[in-house]
Design a protein around this motif. Structure first.
Motif, PDB file in Angstrom:
ATOM      1  N   GLN A 164       7.441   8.937  -0.800  1.00 25.40           N
ATOM      2  CA  GLN A 164       7.942   8.783   0.571  1.00 25.40           C
ATOM      3  C   GLN A 164       6.827   8.793   1.605  1.00 25.40           C
ATOM      4  O   GLN A 164       7.044   8.393   2.750  1.00 25.40           O
ATOM      5  N   THR A 165       5.650   9.214   1.199  1.00 25.68           N
ATOM      6  CA  THR A 165       4.531   9.269   2.155  1.00 25.68           C
ATOM      7  C   THR A 165       3.567   8.092   2.019  1.00 25.68           C
ATOM      8  O   THR A 165       2.648   7.954   2.824  1.00 25.68           O
ATOM      9  N   ARG A 167       1.739   4.730   2.431  1.00 25.43           N
ATOM     10  CA  ARG A 167       1.631   3.756   3.507  1.00 25.43           C
ATOM     11  C   ARG A 167       0.606   2.693   3.113  1.00 25.43           C
ATOM     12  O   ARG A 167      -0.360   2.985   2.383  1.00 25.43           O
ATOM     13  N   TRP A 181       3.089  -4.471  -0.749  1.00 27.81           N
ATOM     14  CA  TRP A 181       3.857  -4.152   0.451  1.00 27.81           C
ATOM     15  C   TRP A 181       4.359  -5.429   1.127  1.00 27.81           C
ATOM     16  O   TRP A 181       5.520  -5.515   1.525  1.00 27.81           O
ATOM     17  N   THR A 198       5.263  -3.128   9.820  1.00 33.34           N
ATOM     18  CA  THR A 198       4.949  -1.981  10.682  1.00 33.34           C
ATOM     19  C   THR A 198       4.140  -0.930   9.943  1.00 33.34           C
ATOM     20  O   THR A 198       3.468  -0.110  10.557  1.00 33.34           O
ATOM     21  N   GLY A 199       4.225  -0.949   8.600  1.00 33.43           N
ATOM     22  CA  GLY A 199       3.582   0.094   7.817  1.00 33.43           C
ATOM     23  C   GLY A 199       4.458   1.313   7.639  1.00 33.43           C
ATOM     24  O   GLY A 199       4.121   2.233   6.889  1.00 33.43           O
ATOM     25  N   GLU A 200       5.604   1.311   8.318  1.00 37.47           N
ATOM     26  CA  GLU A 200       6.530   2.444   8.236  1.00 37.47           C
ATOM     27  C   GLU A 200       7.760   2.092   7.399  1.00 37.47           C
ATOM     28  O   GLU A 200       8.736   2.848   7.390  1.00 37.47           O
ATOM     29  N   GLU A 201       7.723   0.948   6.731  1.00 37.59           N
ATOM     30  CA  GLU A 201       8.839   0.586   5.866  1.00 37.59           C
ATOM     31  C   GLU A 201       9.000   1.638   4.762  1.00 37.59           C
ATOM     32  O   GLU A 201       8.025   2.274   4.338  1.00 37.59           O
ATOM     33  N   LYS A 202      10.210   1.809   4.278  1.00 32.67           N
ATOM     34  CA  LYS A 202      10.516   2.850   3.298  1.00 32.67           C
ATOM     35  C   LYS A 202      10.695   2.256   1.897  1.00 32.67           C
ATOM     36  O   LYS A 202      11.489   1.334   1.701  1.00 32.67           O
TER      37      LYS A 202
END
Length: 355
Positions: A164-165, A167, A181, A198-202
């Motif tokens: 989950q962390t 990136r 990614w 965004t780099g914040e995709e899950k």
């Protein structure tokens, strides 16, 4: 660190005996791996009163045009064998190229008047549906209800939190994370003319066919391999001065140790990993581990689910090595009907005897 196939074959025999399947079809690639598989498994099945109704050799993956031609001919010749009502179970030795051949079989049959295959597939641990995208698979439903002995896995503490962390900008020189990614989330990390990541995709938002959030069996083996090497180095550090000397009489330098110098210590390795499971090797220095029996559910949208319905434990007594939760198994719809009819006939037969 890869479990011996001998344990897996033993599990296959237990599974076939459990359901009283004594008449099965064998499928394997027409190459050295397929030859070795058939030379090994056929005597094992014969010794355990299990007969092979046929052997289907799938052509090797070459050029697509050649494969289509070969499969068209082979399909016309052998499809009656595959459709034989007496043979409801297919045991498939699956290296990755086999998927290509089977895709062609199901694709070609869907364009003809050939009826669909409503069989139970048993596949080897080489195969993992998570390695293939089923979105463009025209008849993935043929594999619904497949059973496979998969390499056992567990979830080390903190693994979910780690995923989950993750990136994409962690390491610019990393050759995997950023391309993965972009492909996974259909965006770009560099080109502004496209959809920007965004780099914040899950990662947990991705379908299971693209990325599994649980550690797979082969990843778990790699995890254990790192621990095995660490334990071996630790033992060298503690006992090296007594057990091993360099040619010049000096002590073994852990910092400069060569890979072959680990062998003596690795074969004696026995430890519990951080997931709380024992890791050990047999007399042939092969990993002895539990296999999970998985039941694969394939859905119409291309997604899949893997249900654990049993396990094979080589450490248990011979007659208790395989444990099954029969009620949890989901069968292929066509086979389920055949299975139900057979059970009904058996009940009527035994009922008439008792009467």
């Amino acid at each position: 660190m890869v479990p011996s196939e001998a344990y897996q074959y033993r599990g296959i025999v237990h599974l076939l005996h459990h359901f009283r399947w004594t008449w099965i079809g064998l499928l394997a690639m027409d190459d050295d791996y397929g030859n070795q598989f058939l030379q090994t498994i056929v005597p094992i099945l014969t010794e355990n009163s299990i007969c092979s109704a046929f052997t289907f050799r799938l052509p090797k993956a070459t050029y697509m045009e050649e494969m289509v031609e070969q499969m068209t001919v082979k399909l016309a010749e052998r499809y009656p064998d595959l459709m034989d009502r007496k043979t409801n179970v297919f045991y498939l030795y699956g290296q990755p190229p086999v998927m290509m051949c089977l895709r062609l079989i199901f694709c070609l049959s869907s364009f003809t008047s050939l009826p669909p295959l409503s069989k139970v597939w048993i596949i080897t641990s080489h195969w993992d549906f998570g390695s293939f995208a089923f979105q463009d698979f025209l008849d993935a439903g043929s594999f619904h209800g497949t059973l496979s002995f998969t390499v056992h896995s567990n979830q080390p503490p903190g693994f979910q939190e780690f995923l989950q962390t993750i990136r994409p900008f962690w390491a610019e020189a990393d050759g995997f994370i950023q391309p993965f990614w972009e492909q996974a989330f259909s965006c770009s990390l560099k080109h502004k003319l496209e959809k920007i990541c965004t780099g914040e995709e899950k990662l947990e938002s991705l379908p299971g066919t693209f990325f599994e959030m649980h550690m797979t069996g082969y990843s778990y083996n790699i995890y254990n391999a790192v621990y095995a090497a660490a334990h071996a180095l630790h033992n060298i550090n503690i006992h090296g001065s007594k057990q091993r000397r360099l040619a010049g009489g000096g002590r073994l330098d852990v910092q400069n140790i060569q890979p072959w110098q680990l062998h003596r210590f690795l074969q004696r390795t026995l430890f519990n990993n951080s997931a709380g499971e024992s890791v050990r090797f047999d007399k042939n220095r092969e990993l002895v581990t539990v296999f999970d029996l998985a039941n694969w559910l394939i859905f119409s949208n291309g997604s899949f689910a893997r249900l654990k319905v049993g396990k094979l434990d080589p450490f248990a007594p011979s007659d208790n090595q395989l444990t099954l939760n029969d009620d949890q198994i989901v069968w292929h719809r066509g086979f389920k009907q055949i299975f139900a009819n057979k059970n009904k006939m058996l009940q009527q037969f035994y009922g008439s005897i008792l009467a």
